[in-house]
Enzyme design. Structure first.
Site, PDB file in Angstrom:
ATOM      1  N   ARG A 128      -5.811   9.843  60.134  1.00  0.00           N
ATOM      2  CA  ARG A 128      -6.594   9.524  58.941  1.00  0.00           C
ATOM      3  C   ARG A 128      -7.552   8.381  59.239  1.00  0.00           C
ATOM      4  O   ARG A 128      -7.338   7.570  60.118  1.00  0.00           O
ATOM      5  CB  ARG A 128      -5.624   9.148  57.818  1.00  0.00           C
ATOM      6  CG  ARG A 128      -6.262   8.931  56.455  1.00  0.00           C
ATOM      7  CD  ARG A 128      -5.197   8.846  55.379  1.00  0.00           C
ATOM      8  NE  ARG A 128      -5.723   8.283  54.156  1.00  0.00           N
ATOM      9  CZ  ARG A 128      -5.654   7.005  53.825  1.00  0.00           C
ATOM     10  NH1 ARG A 128      -5.064   6.150  54.645  1.00  0.00           N
ATOM     11  NH2 ARG A 128      -6.162   6.567  52.690  1.00  0.00           N
ATOM     12  N   LYS A 193       6.779   4.056  61.935  1.00  0.00           N
ATOM     13  CA  LYS A 193       6.086   5.316  61.676  1.00  0.00           C
ATOM     14  C   LYS A 193       6.629   6.429  62.562  1.00  0.00           C
ATOM     15  O   LYS A 193       6.689   6.300  63.787  1.00  0.00           O
ATOM     16  CB  LYS A 193       4.589   5.150  61.903  1.00  0.00           C
ATOM     17  CG  LYS A 193       3.772   6.385  61.523  1.00  0.00           C
ATOM     18  CD  LYS A 193       2.293   6.077  61.509  1.00  0.00           C
ATOM     19  CE  LYS A 193       1.472   7.306  61.160  1.00  0.00           C
ATOM     20  NZ  LYS A 193       0.027   7.003  61.059  1.00  0.00           N
ATOM     21  N   ARG A 328      -0.595  -1.791  53.170  1.00  0.00           N
ATOM     22  CA  ARG A 328       0.258  -2.605  54.028  1.00  0.00           C
ATOM     23  C   ARG A 328       1.171  -3.465  53.162  1.00  0.00           C
ATOM     24  O   ARG A 328       0.775  -3.907  52.087  1.00  0.00           O
ATOM     25  CB  ARG A 328      -0.595  -3.530  54.922  1.00  0.00           C
ATOM     26  CG  ARG A 328      -1.446  -2.818  55.957  1.00  0.00           C
ATOM     27  CD  ARG A 328      -0.601  -2.231  57.070  1.00  0.00           C
ATOM     28  NE  ARG A 328      -1.418  -1.591  58.087  1.00  0.00           N
ATOM     29  CZ  ARG A 328      -1.775  -0.327  58.088  1.00  0.00           C
ATOM     30  NH1 ARG A 328      -1.386   0.457  57.082  1.00  0.00           N
ATOM     31  NH2 ARG A 328      -2.519   0.188  59.056  1.00  0.00           N
TER      32      ARG A 328
END
Length: 333
Positions: A128, A193, A328
């Site tokens: 992205r 992640k 974040r």
């Protein structure tokens, strides 16, 4: 279904199949089996290494993978597919599975809803906001699905969250893992992640549009991954004792994503919001949303019924929607 490969890729595929059991094979034997010179074998091995294949050259003995490798196999994927699922197309190496499907659409090819394209490696994998996606050979899952949305582009709001939820449910049920979701398109495990989602659309805002839904899922990253990835990451194999069957996982993901897409078409995002919030990585935490040089900081209240991030600030709660926003957690202390 697989397509015929150019000769160089076919030879590389043959080499990988030979080496996939993790044993040592001499350059002489590999050359004899492939019908080419040992120097040509060395060049193909070097090319495979450039794709991220972890191959050792052992002086006086030959070549060996750092670990056995399960290759993608069309017949095995079909075995795991449920009735009525569209075909899964296999690529050896591609620039990007999303780009491949997009080109097929632009060339006028007819694709069935739910068709999937997977590859062993990507040379220009994309994430992205224009970010690159590290895509070494045979280590992960590079998965793109075609779908047609009757409601148009405006009807796609919240769709990346639905795809994330489908992936999370498969990983929870198959491997008993506490998967978390980060708005708007990331999948987390152990606060790192694990996967990312990239949805690309072609069509009009109020008319039928084509979607390409991309998923990059870390399965068994090579040792050099830290040199290529700037953020904290993990892979599935670190959390699962048994070897991961990529061919089975592809079929399971296709089935669950199609199921969720059909439900999304019928009812929109509102039926998924509670399930997403149960897995929300940042729910109840102080976060910052960034868009260019603008920042919005506050308490994350999860997502609303349309898939917007609900952020509580000093002047009240406000919903924010995808686009170029980056989320974040606010640093403590």
């Amino acid at each position: 279904m697989t397509r015929s490969l150019p000769q160089s890729l076919a030879l590389q595929r043959q080499l990988i199949q030979q080496l996939s059991d993790g044993r040592i094979y001499s350059g002489e034997l590999l050359a004899e089996q492939a019908g080419i010179s040992r120097a040509a074998i060395a060049r193909h091995i070097s090319q495979l290494q450039s794709y991220g294949v972890d191959i050792y050259s052992i002086k006086g003995k030959g070549y060996k993978l750092s670990a056995p490798l399960q290759l993608l196999d069309a017949a095995k994927i079909r075995h795991y597919q449920t009735a009525g699922m569209a075909e899964v197309l296999l690529q050896h190496v591609t620039d990007s599975t999303n780009s491949q499907l997009m080109r097929r659409l632009q060339d006028g090819q007819q694709l069935s809803k739910g068709s999937v394209l997977v590859a062993e490696a990507q040379t220009t994998g994309r994430g992205r906001r224009g970010n690159s996606w590290f895509s070494p050979f045979g280590a992960n899952l590079y998965f793109s699905m075609y779908w047609q949305l009757e409601q148009g582009i405006q009807g796609a709001m919240g769709l990346s969250l639905v795809i994330g939820l489908a992936v999370a449910e498969v990983l929870e049920q198959q491997y008993l893992l506490p998967v978390r979701l980060k708005w708007p398109n990331d999948i987390y495990l152990a606060d790192k992640k694990l996967a990312g989602i990239l949805i690309e659309l072609a069509g009009q805002s109020h008319a039928q549009c084509d979607l390409v839904i991309g998923l990059g899922l870390n399965l068994h990253m090579p040792r050099q991954a830290d040199q290529q990835i700037s953020q904290a990451w993990t892979d599935l194999q670190q959390h699962v004792a048994q070897p991961i069957d990529r061919n089975q996982l592809i079929a399971l993901l296709q089935q669950r994503i199609v199921l969720h897409l059909r439900s999304f078409e019928a009812s929109g995002f509102q039926t998924f919001s509670a399930a997403f919030n149960q897995r929300d990585q940042f729910l109840g935490k102080m976060v910052c949303l960034s868009s260019g040089d603008k920042q919005f900081c506050g308490l994350s209240l999860g997502v609303d019924s349309q898939g917007g991030l609900l952020l509580e600030q000093a002047d009240g709660a406000q919903s924010f929607y995808g686009g170029e926003l980056s989320l974040r957690e606010l640093a403590r202390g």
